[in-house]
Write an enzyme that holds these catalytic residues in place. Structure first.
Site, PDB file in Angstrom:
ATOM      1  N   TYR A  84      -7.627   0.778   3.510  1.00 48.19           N
ATOM      2  CA  TYR A  84      -7.381   0.364   2.126  1.00 48.19           C
ATOM      3  C   TYR A  84      -8.454  -0.601   1.648  1.00 48.19           C
ATOM      4  CZ  TYR A  84      -5.474  -1.897  -1.953  1.00 48.19           C
ATOM      5  OH  TYR A  84      -5.326  -2.400  -3.215  1.00 48.19           O
ATOM      6  N   ASN A  93       0.824  -1.215   0.000  1.00 50.23           N
ATOM      7  CA  ASN A  93       0.000   0.000   0.000  1.00 50.23           C
ATOM      8  C   ASN A  93       0.853   1.258   0.000  1.00 50.23           C
ATOM      9  OD1 ASN A  93      -2.441  -1.425   0.087  1.00 50.23           O
ATOM     10  ND2 ASN A  93      -2.317  -1.647   2.300  1.00 50.23           N
ATOM     11  N   ASN A 110      -6.876  16.857 -44.091  1.00 49.77           N
ATOM     12  CA  ASN A 110      -7.738  16.899 -42.912  1.00 49.77           C
ATOM     13  C   ASN A 110      -6.966  17.319 -41.660  1.00 49.77           C
ATOM     14  OD1 ASN A 110      -9.942  15.837 -44.407  1.00 49.77           O
ATOM     15  ND2 ASN A 110      -9.058  13.788 -44.206  1.00 49.77           N
ATOM     16  N   SER A 119      -7.020  12.199 -47.076  1.00 47.38           N
ATOM     17  CA  SER A 119      -8.166  11.297 -47.044  1.00 47.38           C
ATOM     18  C   SER A 119      -7.787   9.980 -47.726  1.00 47.38           C
ATOM     19  CB  SER A 119      -9.357  11.928 -47.767  1.00 47.38           C
ATOM     20  OG  SER A 119     -10.360  10.966 -48.015  1.00 47.38           O
ATOM     21  N   LYS A 170      -4.948   3.222 -10.821  1.00 51.79           N
ATOM     22  CA  LYS A 170      -3.635   3.277 -11.459  1.00 51.79           C
ATOM     23  C   LYS A 170      -3.764   3.419 -12.974  1.00 51.79           C
ATOM     24  CE  LYS A 170      -0.802   0.349  -9.670  1.00 51.79           C
ATOM     25  NZ  LYS A 170      -0.116  -0.946  -9.404  1.00 51.79           N
ATOM     26  N   GLN A 219      -7.125  -0.242  -6.749  1.00 50.03           N
ATOM     27  CA  GLN A 219      -6.182  -0.714  -7.760  1.00 50.03           C
ATOM     28  C   GLN A 219      -6.513  -0.123  -9.127  1.00 50.03           C
ATOM     29  OE1 GLN A 219      -5.495  -4.959  -7.882  1.00 50.03           O
ATOM     30  NE2 GLN A 219      -5.398  -4.957 -10.106  1.00 50.03           N
ATOM     31  N   HIS A 240     -21.441  33.814 -29.396  1.00 50.88           N
ATOM     32  CA  HIS A 240     -22.510  32.935 -29.889  1.00 50.88           C
ATOM     33  C   HIS A 240     -22.233  32.444 -31.313  1.00 50.88           C
ATOM     34  CE1 HIS A 240     -24.965  34.303 -26.465  1.00 50.88           C
ATOM     35  NE2 HIS A 240     -24.529  35.520 -26.756  1.00 50.88           N
TER      36      HIS A 240
END
Length: 433
Positions: free
Chosen positions: A318, A112, A287, A279, A326, A323, A157
């Site tokens: 714990y 831990n 693109n 493309s 991670k 786990q 806008h």
């Protein structure tokens, strides 16, 4: 998978259950492994300081840990399915090479606090990279804002609103990434605490020299409470992901601008060829894939943050649920930092199309200037607003985009960008990493 640290005599291990328990740990621990080795070296020296390892044992363990780190970097030692995780791999290697001295290395610690200290060290390194990526992006923005200012439409806008400038656009994102770097630095300070020696969350009956390991590992302070060390797991990962998300949100908005500005309908920007792709079917296309994936990268960070947050519906102490955090931070930082690393080069090389910018500025965009000028001359603003609205189409008579920009004298406006102030904030972050 053999040599499980926790296996009890007479208990048969079901390989299907083990695969579920281990998950991707051994792969993810490749990211954390060198930090786990570093923490193990500090722990070994700490055990020697309280007499639990002899000078010879300490020297041998430190030497083997150095060799393990070298072998890992060179690819001579690989974390794979032979091991449950990186922690067990370290102990297995030391035991194989040194026998009983290797078997002593886990005295006074738990997996831990191993994962806590390795995660914090790893996140400190990631946050330093985040700071530097944000500073680099801000640096390019500041330089380009100072070098050239072309009139361009300013939008609200998604509608043309007022006259703006490319310098204002760059200055806006410069300040954004300066703030993002500051937030990352503050987060680094927050997580810069040493959990090593808290064991499984309740300390151990040994006089561990935790102040020594704090200094040895370069932490700013000790994480005092073993219970809080466990409570903080997930919490500090969220803080780091929040700092990363802040920068990715600004990147997303910048990428959205460029996605619009590069269309034929706008035509404001030309991207460097290296940042575009062709493309697979349409020969005429280039693109903006890099920009679009930059825009999408926030989703990986948001998903990582959501996963960690959802894991934290837990009592104190714990729980194995953690786990899964991670993978979240490794994937989130991998995607997010990868996108930010490409941004300075893109900002440096993009080219503005001055004629297209100029052509998009229409007479009605001077209406706000007209209203403000009348208000400054004594007309009540609401009356000035009404007059300007009624004559919006004539607002541009006798005006140019540059005259509008030159009149924008409010601090931060086009005529007073305050780039020197932003430069000072940028420079102040030089030691934050």
């Amino acid at each position: 998978m053999s040599g499980l640290l926790w296996q009890k005599q007479g208990v048969e291990v079901d390989p299907r259950i083990m695969r579920f328990l281990a998950g991707d740990d051994v792969l993810l621990d490749r990211e954390l492994f060198l930090y786990d080795v570093e923490a193990s070296q500090a722990h070994v020296e700490g055990l020697a300081r309280i007499g639990l390892l002899s000078t010879e044992e300490c020297s041998a363990l430190l030497r083997e840990l150095d060799l393990l780190a070298q072998d890992f970097r060179a690819g001579r030692f690989v974390l794979d399915e032979r091991y449950e995780d990186g922690h067990s791999a370290i102990e297995a290697r030391l035991t194989e090479r040194l026998g009983d001295a290797g078997r002593k290395v886990h005295t006074g610690r738990s997996r831990n606090d191993q994962v806590l200290v390795a995660s914090r060290l790893w996140l400190k390194a990631q946050l330093r990279v985040l700071i530097e990526h944000c500073r680099a992006a801000a640096r390019v923005c500041l330089d380009r804002a100072a070098a050239q200012s072309l009139p361009m439409p300013g939008y609200t806008h998604l509608q043309r609103a007022v006259v703006s400038s490319t310098a204002m656009w760059f200055a806006g994102f410069a300040e954004a990434f300066i703030d993002d770097a500051r937030r990352a630095a503050d987060t680094l300070d927050l997580i810069d605490a040493n959990p090593l020696g808290t064991a499984a969350g309740y300390g151990v009956n040994l006089p561990l020299d935790r102040d020594f390991t704090t200094q040895k590992l370069g932490f700013a302070r000790l994480q005092v409470s073993p219970i809080y060390a466990q409570l903080s797991r997930g919490k500090f990962e969220l803080a780091a992901l929040d700092a990363l998300a802040s920068a990715l949100l600004d990147l997303r908005r910048l990428a959205w601008d460029l996605s619009l500005f590069t269309t034929a309908e706008y035509g404001f920007v030309q991207l460097p060829a290296a940042y575009t792709t062709g493309s697979s079917i349409m020969p005429n296309k280039r693109n903006p894939d890099v920009v679009e994936l930059m825009r999408a990268s926030y989703s990986a960070v948001a998903a990582a943050r959501c996963e960690v947050e959802q894991l934290l519906s837990l009592p104190s102490g714990y729980q194995r649920d953690l786990q899964f955090s991670k993978g979240s931070i490794v994937h989130g930082f991998g995607r997010g930092l990868g996108a930010l690393a490409l941004l300075p080069g893109l900002l440096q090389a993009l080219q503005w199309n001055a004629p297209a910018l100029q052509a998009a500025i229409e007479p009605s965009m001077y209406a706000t200037d007209v209203a403000i000028e009348q208000a400054a001359a004594g007309v009540p603003f609401r009356e000035a607003y009404r007059r300007a609205a009624e004559a919006a189409t004539e607002a541009g008579q006798g005006r140019t985009p540059q005259s509008s920009l030159d009149a924008r004298v409010s601090p931060g406006g086009a005529a007073d960008l305050r780039l020197d102030e932003l430069q000072q904030r940028w420079a102040a972050l030089g030691g934050a990493a």
